[in-house]
Design an enzyme around this catalytic site. Structure first.
Site, PDB file in Angstrom:
ATOM      1  N   GLU A  12       0.815  -1.084   0.007  1.00 45.14           N
ATOM      2  CA  GLU A  12       0.079   0.006  -0.084  1.00 45.14           C
ATOM      3  C   GLU A  12       0.724   1.261   0.109  1.00 45.14           C
ATOM      4  OE1 GLU A  12      -3.606  -1.513   2.845  1.00 45.14           O
ATOM      5  OE2 GLU A  12      -1.664  -1.456   3.638  1.00 45.14           O
ATOM      6  N   GLY A  77     -12.051  -2.948   2.940  1.00 46.82           N
ATOM      7  CA  GLY A  77     -13.095  -4.032   2.249  1.00 46.82           C
ATOM      8  C   GLY A  77     -14.467  -3.017   2.189  1.00 46.82           C
ATOM      9  N   MET A 172      -8.151  -2.453   9.341  1.00 40.83           N
ATOM     10  CA  MET A 172      -7.801  -2.889  10.372  1.00 40.83           C
ATOM     11  C   MET A 172      -6.923  -2.068  11.225  1.00 40.83           C
ATOM     12  SD  MET A 172      -7.048  -6.902   8.869  1.00 40.83           S
ATOM     13  CE  MET A 172      -6.839  -7.460  10.498  1.00 40.83           C
ATOM     14  N   GLU A 173      -6.830  -0.541  10.988  1.00 41.45           N
ATOM     15  CA  GLU A 173      -5.875   0.266  11.679  1.00 41.45           C
ATOM     16  C   GLU A 173      -6.451   1.297  11.903  1.00 41.45           C
ATOM     17  OE1 GLU A 173      -5.050  -1.100   8.549  1.00 41.45           O
ATOM     18  OE2 GLU A 173      -3.839  -2.894   9.238  1.00 41.45           O
ATOM     19  N   ASP A 196     -11.541  -4.680  -2.010  1.00 42.86           N
ATOM     20  CA  ASP A 196     -12.400  -6.030  -1.867  1.00 42.86           C
ATOM     21  C   ASP A 196     -13.639  -5.660  -1.494  1.00 42.86           C
ATOM     22  OD1 ASP A 196     -10.323  -6.300   0.444  1.00 42.86           O
ATOM     23  OD2 ASP A 196     -12.490  -7.069   0.891  1.00 42.86           O
TER      24      ASP A 196
HETATM   25  N1  ADE Z   1      -8.733  -4.430   4.326  1.00 43.72           N
HETATM   26  C1  ADE Z   1      -8.699  -4.449   2.929  1.00 43.72           C
HETATM   27  N2  ADE Z   1      -9.871  -5.451   2.954  1.00 43.72           N
HETATM   28  C2  ADE Z   1     -10.260  -5.712   4.025  1.00 43.72           C
HETATM   29  C3  ADE Z   1     -11.293  -6.534   4.717  1.00 43.72           C
HETATM   30  N3  ADE Z   1     -11.972  -7.091   3.739  1.00 43.72           N
HETATM   31  N4  ADE Z   1     -11.440  -6.520   5.959  1.00 43.72           N
HETATM   32  C4  ADE Z   1     -10.614  -5.899   6.817  1.00 43.72           C
HETATM   33  N5  ADE Z   1      -9.767  -5.282   6.264  1.00 43.72           N
HETATM   34  C5  ADE Z   1      -9.554  -5.030   5.086  1.00 43.72           C
END
Ligand code: ADE
Length: 228
Positions: A12, A77, A172-173, A196
């Protein structure tokens, strides 16, 4: 102005490395840190690694350099059904989806004694909206959810979207970066691009689009810095 940019993964961070001319950074624990300048501003870039604790460590490290602003960029996501791969989400606010102290009267997602949501300053949101308008990307402002979970499940997506009304994406951050910035009194904004749609195949789709997502979020961020 001094700006810190925190980015989780090598995949990234490539756009920054290329455009800011970053080579080997300083390794501090598991964080890699670069110091540079861009458009007359002092820039600190940190690769924090994945998850809330790694994000908090890196944010604490860069906070020691007294930046005026912390920006967290990377992939996410999609949770909102109309968010497409590559789209930008400008984090109006971030919050945890995996914190729960409701037994003590706190809101779902709220860490005790901390704010339930970490809001970005409105002027920053507006500046990022202006910055994205100059790109060929699509962006929306909204709530970003953070947790130590890679979401790859349609039911979970629906559940998060409904529980945290209208949340645009999950990563996640972001909220961990924002929590640390909040504790140090530093302005913070989270800018993510969709890699995604967090469905059952999310791991495969993520691997395909994580670089593009990282680039898109970085592109808007460097555009923002150009006008700072
Ligand atoms: N970062 C990118 N895609 C993610 C997902 N599906 N879940 C959590 N963090 C993500």
């Amino acid at each position: 102005m001094k700006v810190a940019i925190i980015c989780p993964m090598e995949e990234e961070i490539g756009y920054y490395k290329e455009h800011l001319g970053l080579s080997a950074g300083e390794i501090v624990g598991s964080t890699e840190v670069w110091t540079t300048s861009y458009q007359g501003h002092e820039i600190v870039v940190a690769r924090c690694g994945i998850g809330k604790v790694n994000a908090a460590i890196a944010t604490t490290l860069v906070a020691q350099t007294s930046p005026d602003l912390i920006i967290n960029t990377g992939s996410a996501g999609a949770l909102a059904p109309d968010r497409q791969i590559g789209d930008i989400v400008i984090g109006e606010a971030t919050m945890y989806h995996d914190a729960d102290a409701r037994a003590f009267g706190y809101e779902l997602g709220q860490v005790p004694t901390m704010p339930a949501r970490y809001k970005a300053p409105e002027n920053l949101i507006q500046d990022f909206l202006n910055a994205y308008h100059e790109t060929d990307l699509t962006a929306t402002r909204g709530l970003i959810l953070t947790g130590d979970q890679f979401i790859a499940d349609t039911n979970k997506v629906n559940d998060l979207y409904q529980t945290f009304r209208g949340a645009q994406c999950a990563e996640m951050e972001g909220a961990a970066v924002a929590q640390v910035a909040n504790q140090f009194g530093i302005d913070c904004i989270v800018i993510r691009a969709i890699s995604d749609t967090a469905q059952q195949d999310a791991n495969v789709v993520f691997d395909e689009f994580v670089v593009t997502a990282g680039q898109n979020a970085a592109k808007v961020t460097l555009n923002y810095l150009k006008h700072l």
